[in-house]
Design an enzyme around this catalytic site. Structure first.
Site, PDB file in Angstrom:
ATOM      1  N   ASP A  44     -37.273  28.977  -7.719  1.00 30.06           N
ATOM      2  CA  ASP A  44     -36.359  28.814  -6.581  1.00 30.06           C
ATOM      3  C   ASP A  44     -34.940  29.205  -6.980  1.00 30.06           C
ATOM      4  OD1 ASP A  44     -38.213  27.956  -4.693  1.00 30.06           O
ATOM      5  OD2 ASP A  44     -38.176  25.927  -5.487  1.00 30.06           O
ATOM      6  N   GLY A  45     -34.587  28.896  -8.219  1.00 29.17           N
ATOM      7  CA  GLY A  45     -33.261  29.258  -8.712  1.00 29.17           C
ATOM      8  C   GLY A  45     -33.059  30.773  -8.665  1.00 29.17           C
ATOM      9  N   TYR A 161     -31.548  18.945  -4.283  1.00 30.88           N
ATOM     10  CA  TYR A 161     -30.657  17.831  -4.651  1.00 30.88           C
ATOM     11  C   TYR A 161     -30.677  16.730  -3.577  1.00 30.88           C
ATOM     12  CZ  TYR A 161     -26.674  16.299  -7.543  1.00 30.88           C
ATOM     13  OH  TYR A 161     -25.852  15.643  -8.420  1.00 30.88           O
ATOM     14  N   ASN A 162     -30.612  17.148  -2.331  1.00 32.90           N
ATOM     15  CA  ASN A 162     -30.594  16.207  -1.213  1.00 32.90           C
ATOM     16  C   ASN A 162     -31.717  15.175  -1.292  1.00 32.90           C
ATOM     17  OD1 ASN A 162     -30.078  15.458   1.799  1.00 32.90           O
ATOM     18  ND2 ASN A 162     -32.212  16.144   1.765  1.00 32.90           N
ATOM     19  N   ALA A 164     -33.312  14.183  -3.963  1.00 37.42           N
ATOM     20  CA  ALA A 164     -33.064  13.270  -5.071  1.00 37.42           C
ATOM     21  C   ALA A 164     -32.021  12.210  -4.700  1.00 37.42           C
ATOM     22  CB  ALA A 164     -32.606  14.055  -6.303  1.00 37.42           C
TER      23      ALA A 164
END
Ligand code: NAP
Ligand code: MN
Length: 265
Positions: A44-45, A161-162, A164
């Protein structure tokens, strides 16, 4: 068709990128700096890198992802499917699917404003001290936040991130941005809502840092930059979208299950 490939850079991804380049060229496609199709090979990165590399040509670009590690959110083709992918690109057997982005406007003390886009999220953090900032929504004061930072994510970034941070997973057909808190301090002086906020299109959240201390702003995978001359950061759903080429159905919720719960079935 004009194409480009963005590889994660490891040996395996580089080999797959080379193999796909040869297959696509043999099928009559050309490598180009102005590609119609951009294939990311990695994770994904890598897709985030590909997005930022072609950010000035979003309208003309279709993204495709091959994952060389675990199944990705953005990268859902397997390295052993290069022939099938080449055929589908050649016969143009795909449809474009667009996902919302977050627009970030950074207002500086000198009156200038920078505009950035993110495909996953924008984060505002202060590592050295706590971040203190006022939040307003549609220019209405909402709360004063004090804590580690804030994350403003897109629907397709809601699984990063969201998630997490306890944010909700949002289907990318919903044009919204989500604001999540990172370790907010709640006491008699500072009180925040303490729940993720989902803002619809046209609702802008304005974040005004209180202090002149440095804080870090990051966009997707990009390294955080330190800022001290910023008066406000405004986030909203962008007018631009990112477009993926969809060759076969892989529904969002199935992708969520296969990435986080169990593969296959
Ligand atoms: P990274 O540090 O390698 O990425 C962290 C992980 O997030 C990787 O496993 C990455 O997958 C995955 N990821 C990226 N986008 C995703 C998405 N939309 N849905 C589900 N998983 C996703 O850095 P990166 O690969 O450049 O990714 C940058 C992103 O990392 C940021 O946008 C932010 O959302 C996230 N991040 C998360 C945390 C956290 O969860 N505590 C902290 C910082 C940043 P791949 O391995 O396939 O690349
Ligand atoms: Mn990564």
């Amino acid at each position: 068709m004009q194409f480009a490939i963005v590889s994660r850079g490891d040996t395996r991804s580089a080999e797959i990128a080379q193999e796909l380049t040869e297959k696509l060229q043999a099928a009559g496609h050309t490598l180009s700096e102005e590609p119609r199709i951009v294939v990311s090979v990695g994770g994904d990165g890598t897709m985030l890198q590909a997005f930022h590399k072609y950010i000035d040509r979003l309208d003309e670009t279709l993204l495709v992802g091959i994952h060389t590690g675990h199944l990705g959110f953005y990268a859902d083709w397997q390295p052993d499917e290069l022939d099938e992918l080449t055929e589908m690109i050649t016969s143009e057997s795909f449809e474009p699917v667009s996902y919302p982005l977050v627009e970030v406007l950074i207002d500086y003390e000198n009156g200038e404003t920078d505009r950035r886009l993110a495909m996953n999220d924008c984060t505002i953090k202060n590592y050295k001290r706590t971040l203190v900032c006022d939040l307003s929504i549609r220019d209405d004061y909402f709360e004063t936040f004090r804590g580690d930072g804030l994350c403003i994510s897109t629907p397709s970034g809601s699984t990063a991130y969201n998630k997490a941070l306890g944010g909700a997973i949002v289907h990318p057909s919903i044009e919204a941005i989500q604001v999540t808190e990172m370790a907010s301090i709640n006491n008699l002086v500072y009180r925040t809502i303490g729940a993720p906020l989902l803002l619809p299109k046209h609702h802008q959240v304005k974040i005004k840092p209180h202090t002149k201390t440095e804080f870090e702003l990051a966009f997707d995978h990009q390294e955080a930059l330190s800022w001290s001359d910023v008066v406000s950061i405004r986030c909203a759903v962008a007018k631009e979208k990112v477009t993926f080429a969809r060759f076969r159905p892989f529904p969002f919720w199935r992708r969520v299950r296969e990435s986080f719960i169990e593969e296959g079935k």
